[in-house]
Design a protein around this motif. Structure first.
Motif, PDB file in Angstrom:
ATOM      1  N   GLU A   1      25.649  23.715  35.998  1.00  0.00           N
ATOM      2  CA  GLU A   1      24.550  22.769  35.805  1.00  0.00           C
ATOM      3  C   GLU A   1      23.303  23.458  35.254  1.00  0.00           C
ATOM      4  OE1 GLU A   1      24.211  19.667  39.023  1.00  0.00           O
ATOM      5  OE2 GLU A   1      25.829  20.914  39.815  1.00  0.00           O
ATOM      6  N   ALA A   2      23.118  24.719  35.605  1.00  0.00           N
ATOM      7  CA  ALA A   2      21.954  25.480  35.149  1.00  0.00           C
ATOM      8  C   ALA A   2      22.441  26.718  34.400  1.00  0.00           C
ATOM      9  CB  ALA A   2      21.105  25.893  36.350  1.00  0.00           C
ATOM     10  N   PRO A   3      21.645  27.229  33.470  1.00  0.00           N
ATOM     11  CA  PRO A   3      22.072  28.401  32.697  1.00  0.00           C
ATOM     12  C   PRO A   3      21.900  29.696  33.496  1.00  0.00           C
ATOM     13  CG  PRO A   3      19.934  27.647  31.920  1.00  0.00           C
ATOM     14  CD  PRO A   3      20.360  26.676  32.990  1.00  0.00           C
ATOM     15  N   LEU A   4      22.751  29.892  34.500  1.00  0.00           N
ATOM     16  CA  LEU A   4      22.640  31.061  35.380  1.00  0.00           C
ATOM     17  C   LEU A   4      23.758  32.071  35.139  1.00  0.00           C
ATOM     18  CD1 LEU A   4      21.680  29.130  38.629  1.00  0.00           C
ATOM     19  CD2 LEU A   4      20.166  30.442  37.131  1.00  0.00           C
ATOM     20  N   TYR A   5      24.987  31.580  35.056  1.00  0.00           N
ATOM     21  CA  TYR A   5      26.111  32.477  34.741  1.00  0.00           C
ATOM     22  C   TYR A   5      26.102  32.743  33.234  1.00  0.00           C
ATOM     23  CZ  TYR A   5      30.882  33.923  33.693  1.00  0.00           C
ATOM     24  OH  TYR A   5      31.974  34.588  33.205  1.00  0.00           O
ATOM     25  N   SER A   6      25.948  31.673  32.438  1.00  0.00           N
ATOM     26  CA  SER A   6      25.815  31.809  30.988  1.00  0.00           C
ATOM     27  C   SER A   6      24.812  30.761  30.537  1.00  0.00           C
ATOM     28  CB  SER A   6      27.159  31.596  30.306  1.00  0.00           C
ATOM     29  OG  SER A   6      27.425  30.217  30.141  1.00  0.00           O
ATOM     30  N   TYR A   7      24.500  30.744  29.231  1.00  0.00           N
ATOM     31  CA  TYR A   7      23.471  29.809  28.765  1.00  0.00           C
ATOM     32  C   TYR A   7      23.954  28.371  28.731  1.00  0.00           C
ATOM     33  CZ  TYR A   7      25.905  29.967  24.256  1.00  0.00           C
ATOM     34  OH  TYR A   7      26.859  29.881  23.271  1.00  0.00           O
ATOM     35  N   GLU A   8      25.264  28.135  28.778  1.00  0.00           N
ATOM     36  CA  GLU A   8      25.740  26.763  28.668  1.00  0.00           C
ATOM     37  C   GLU A   8      25.476  25.972  29.954  1.00  0.00           C
ATOM     38  OE1 GLU A   8      29.778  27.926  26.831  1.00  0.00           O
ATOM     39  OE2 GLU A   8      29.357  25.924  26.027  1.00  0.00           O
ATOM     40  N   THR A   9      25.209  24.703  29.788  1.00  0.00           N
ATOM     41  CA  THR A   9      25.015  23.814  30.941  1.00  0.00           C
ATOM     42  C   THR A   9      25.720  22.493  30.644  1.00  0.00           C
ATOM     43  OG1 THR A   9      23.056  22.679  30.061  1.00  0.00           O
ATOM     44  CG2 THR A   9      22.663  24.757  31.251  1.00  0.00           C
ATOM     45  N   ALA A  10      25.815  21.642  31.645  1.00  0.00           N
ATOM     46  CA  ALA A  10      26.405  20.312  31.429  1.00  0.00           C
ATOM     47  C   ALA A  10      25.666  19.607  30.287  1.00  0.00           C
ATOM     48  CB  ALA A  10      26.336  19.496  32.715  1.00  0.00           C
ATOM     49  N   GLY A  11      24.360  19.779  30.243  1.00  0.00           N
ATOM     50  CA  GLY A  11      23.565  19.134  29.193  1.00  0.00           C
ATOM     51  C   GLY A  11      23.858  19.662  27.804  1.00  0.00           C
ATOM     52  N   THR A  12      23.994  20.977  27.661  1.00  0.00           N
ATOM     53  CA  THR A  12      24.278  21.528  26.319  1.00  0.00           C
ATOM     54  C   THR A  12      25.684  21.135  25.881  1.00  0.00           C
ATOM     55  OG1 THR A  12      25.167  23.699  27.010  1.00  0.00           O
ATOM     56  CG2 THR A  12      22.768  23.538  26.739  1.00  0.00           C
ATOM     57  N   VAL A  13      26.599  21.053  26.843  1.00  0.00           N
ATOM     58  CA  VAL A  13      27.981  20.685  26.526  1.00  0.00           C
ATOM     59  C   VAL A  13      28.024  19.261  25.969  1.00  0.00           C
ATOM     60  CG1 VAL A  13      30.168  20.051  27.626  1.00  0.00           C
ATOM     61  CG2 VAL A  13      29.114  22.267  28.131  1.00  0.00           C
ATOM     62  N   VAL A  14      27.356  18.346  26.643  1.00  0.00           N
ATOM     63  CA  VAL A  14      27.360  16.953  26.192  1.00  0.00           C
ATOM     64  C   VAL A  14      26.752  16.864  24.785  1.00  0.00           C
ATOM     65  CG1 VAL A  14      26.347  14.667  26.608  1.00  0.00           C
ATOM     66  CG2 VAL A  14      27.387  15.963  28.503  1.00  0.00           C
ATOM     67  N   HIS A  15      25.654  17.551  24.597  1.00  0.00           N
ATOM     68  CA  HIS A  15      24.971  17.524  23.301  1.00  0.00           C
ATOM     69  C   HIS A  15      25.865  18.059  22.172  1.00  0.00           C
ATOM     70  CE1 HIS A  15      21.948  18.138  20.224  1.00  0.00           C
ATOM     71  NE2 HIS A  15      22.242  19.425  20.196  1.00  0.00           N
ATOM     72  N   VAL A  16      26.448  19.236  22.420  1.00  0.00           N
ATOM     73  CA  VAL A  16      27.213  19.901  21.363  1.00  0.00           C
ATOM     74  C   VAL A  16      28.519  19.161  21.064  1.00  0.00           C
ATOM     75  CG1 VAL A  16      28.541  22.006  20.932  1.00  0.00           C
ATOM     76  CG2 VAL A  16      26.164  22.170  21.592  1.00  0.00           C
ATOM     77  N   VAL A  17      29.155  18.652  22.094  1.00  0.00           N
ATOM     78  CA  VAL A  17      30.397  17.896  21.868  1.00  0.00           C
ATOM     79  C   VAL A  17      30.067  16.605  21.115  1.00  0.00           C
ATOM     80  CG1 VAL A  17      32.274  16.614  22.972  1.00  0.00           C
ATOM     81  CG2 VAL A  17      31.632  18.882  23.847  1.00  0.00           C
ATOM     82  N   ARG A  18      29.050  15.910  21.574  1.00  0.00           N
ATOM     83  CA  ARG A  18      28.694  14.620  20.972  1.00  0.00           C
ATOM     84  C   ARG A  18      28.268  14.766  19.512  1.00  0.00           C
ATOM     85  NH1 ARG A  18      23.779  12.369  24.020  1.00  0.00           N
ATOM     86  NH2 ARG A  18      25.241  11.603  25.594  1.00  0.00           N
ATOM     87  N   LYS A  19      27.411  15.733  19.241  1.00  0.00           N
ATOM     88  CA  LYS A  19      26.827  15.831  17.900  1.00  0.00           C
ATOM     89  C   LYS A  19      27.699  16.578  16.903  1.00  0.00           C
ATOM     90  CE  LYS A  19      22.520  14.239  18.360  1.00  0.00           C
ATOM     91  NZ  LYS A  19      21.991  13.133  17.589  1.00  0.00           N
ATOM     92  N   PHE A  20      28.450  17.571  17.395  1.00  0.00           N
ATOM     93  CA  PHE A  20      29.128  18.471  16.451  1.00  0.00           C
ATOM     94  C   PHE A  20      30.640  18.595  16.653  1.00  0.00           C
ATOM     95  CE2 PHE A  20      24.751  19.938  17.192  1.00  0.00           C
ATOM     96  CZ  PHE A  20      24.225  19.668  15.933  1.00  0.00           C
ATOM     97  N   PHE A  21      31.069  18.899  17.889  1.00  0.00           N
ATOM     98  CA  PHE A  21      32.491  19.209  18.081  1.00  0.00           C
ATOM     99  C   PHE A  21      33.374  17.968  17.952  1.00  0.00           C
ATOM    100  CE2 PHE A  21      31.832  23.362  20.771  1.00  0.00           C
ATOM    101  CZ  PHE A  21      31.124  23.918  19.713  1.00  0.00           C
ATOM    102  N   ALA A  22      33.001  16.883  18.594  1.00  0.00           N
ATOM    103  CA  ALA A  22      33.841  15.679  18.503  1.00  0.00           C
ATOM    104  C   ALA A  22      33.933  15.174  17.060  1.00  0.00           C
ATOM    105  CB  ALA A  22      33.341  14.590  19.454  1.00  0.00           C
ATOM    106  N   PRO A  23      32.809  15.055  16.338  1.00  0.00           N
ATOM    107  CA  PRO A  23      32.941  14.603  14.943  1.00  0.00           C
ATOM    108  C   PRO A  23      33.827  15.527  14.093  1.00  0.00           C
ATOM    109  CG  PRO A  23      30.659  14.406  15.655  1.00  0.00           C
ATOM    110  CD  PRO A  23      31.397  15.141  16.754  1.00  0.00           C
ATOM    111  N   ALA A  24      33.726  16.845  14.286  1.00  0.00           N
ATOM    112  CA  ALA A  24      34.540  17.776  13.483  1.00  0.00           C
ATOM    113  C   ALA A  24      36.024  17.659  13.839  1.00  0.00           C
ATOM    114  CB  ALA A  24      34.047  19.206  13.692  1.00  0.00           C
ATOM    115  N   LEU A  25      36.306  17.489  15.124  1.00  0.00           N
ATOM    116  CA  LEU A  25      37.709  17.441  15.547  1.00  0.00           C
ATOM    117  C   LEU A  25      38.362  16.108  15.211  1.00  0.00           C
ATOM    118  CD1 LEU A  25      37.338  19.179  19.022  1.00  0.00           C
ATOM    119  CD2 LEU A  25      38.441  20.137  16.983  1.00  0.00           C
TER     120      LEU A  25
END
Ligand code: OSB
Ligand code: MG
Length: 368
Positions: free
Chosen positions: A42-66
């Motif tokens: 949920e927070a960028p503690l282990y790595s920079y990714e979070t639930a929020g960045t995942v939703v953003h990146v999948v929605r805007k970039f990964f899902a359309p490309a795939l």
């Protein structure tokens, strides 16, 4: 997305969690399904990714490309996401779903699809920081009693040498390791050297999350093998870490390295050099854990990983049967198609909080 409460809080050097926000990915095509899990926190503690960045990146970039046009295999999958930098957990979680679907289409298990060779894998457990040493000793006793083949203890400054000393006195012969999650710096070298007295299997990620060079310096000073987790972001980091002698062991998390393709490359790098490799965990639900079991069945996974029974994490898991550890500390690799477990559909539906759907052309059709 759904939230599963942990059976007990899990504390590492970077924080304490009481529950896990689980992000699942599901693909549907030609009457087939494939399921994966995106292991970002949920927070960028282990790595920079979070639930929020995942939703953003999948929605805007990964899902359309795939979803631009039908996928033609795992290589095509990797190519579609190639232009994009970073976000390995989002990338990997989607690839797991696709691999599950491909395995089901071929009537084989994900383990088999990847080249797995083991029917059973050894279980290990990762034990969080407690308030008292006695509480940790109770937990070590419990998992040693259950047959777990390697005990890993989370450490941080102030919760390290005395803790390891107590654990070692109590269990002189177990396979014991520690994980610092980047809590130290090279200035702590003399302190870390004290851990050499306890015959540890390894010390995991003592220094900064993206460091290779200081780990190499530290490894020259201590006899305990260093294992890298956070620092191994992909196959190139794995190769460079071994060339620099930054570590003698590698922890592989498919999410952290960005999917099965880099995971297989790292497996090959380690195997060809005889470097011990094991499968890490991210407190996944049963779906993520099933994928971890699949990858851990590959021949180069030579040490017990952080793969524990479902009940070590959650009162109820979302797969049936749940992951079990037998009396000899082994977990069975399922032979059924795909990731090899059933999904507890009623429980999953009841627990799910939000769902976002995309069509073949990559349009978002609904968010609920
Ligand atoms: O560093 O290995 C880690 C959990 C969350 C984030 C990082 C780590 C861990 C664990 C638990 O150690 C592994 C597990 O049992 O899933
Ligand atoms: Mg770790």
């Amino acid at each position: 997305m759904l939230r599963l409460d942990l059976v007990e809080p899990f504390e590492t050097s970077f924080g304490r969690v009481l529950s896990r926000l689980i992000i699942l990915s599901k693909l549907e095509a030609d009457g087939l399904e494939g399921w994966g899990e995106i292991v970002a926190g949920e927070a960028p503690l282990y790595s920079y990714e979070t639930a929020g960045t995942v939703v953003h990146v999948v929605r805007k970039f990964f899902a359309p490309a795939l979803l631009r046009e039908p996928l033609r295999g795992l290589d095509d999958f990797v190519e579609r996401l190639n232009p994009f930098r970073g976000h390995p957990m989002a990338r990997a979680g989607l690839e797991l779903a696709y691999a599950d679907m491909l395995a089901r289409a071929g009537g084989v298990s994900v383990a088999k699809l990847l080249g797995g060779v083991r029917d059973r894998i050894p279980a290990g457990v990762s034990l969080g920081i407690q308030t008292e040493i006695a509480e940790l000793m109770d937990r070590i006793d419990r998992y040693v009693g259950l047959g777990y083949q390697r005990i890993k203890v989370k450490i941080k400054p102030g919760w390290d040498v005395a803790v390891v000393d107590a654990a070692r006195r109590r269990h002189p012969d177990i396979r014991l390791s520690v994980d610092a999650n980047a809590a130290y710096s090279l200035a702590d070298k003399d302190h870390l050297k004290k851990l050499d007295a306890f015959g540890l299997l390894m010390i995991e990620q003592p220094l900064e999350h993206d460091d290779l060079l200081d780990h190499a310096r530290l490894q020259r000073e201590i006899s305990t093998p260093i294992c890298l987790d956070e620092s191994i972001g992909g196959a190139r980091a794995a190769r460079q870490a071994l060339e620099l002698e930054s570590c003698r062991v590698i922890n592989l998390k498919v999410g952290r390295v960005g999917g099965y393709s880099p995971a297989l490359a790292i497996h090959e790098i380690c195997r060809s050099r005889g470097v011990p490799l094991w499968c890490g965990g991210m407190l996944e639900s049963g779906i993520g854990r099933a994928h971890n079991i699949a990858v851990a069945s590959l021949p180069g996974f030579t040490l017990p990983g952080d793969i524990s029974a479902s009940r070590r994490y959650f009162a109820r898991d979302i797969i049936v049967p749940e992951v079990e550890v037998d009396g000899s500390g082994m977990v069975e690799v399922p032979k059924g198609p795909g990731f090899g477990f059933e999904i507890d559909r009623d429980y999953l539906a009841a627990a799910t909080e939000t769902v976002e759907r995309f069509t073949l052309r990559g349009e978002r059709v609904s968010v609920s």
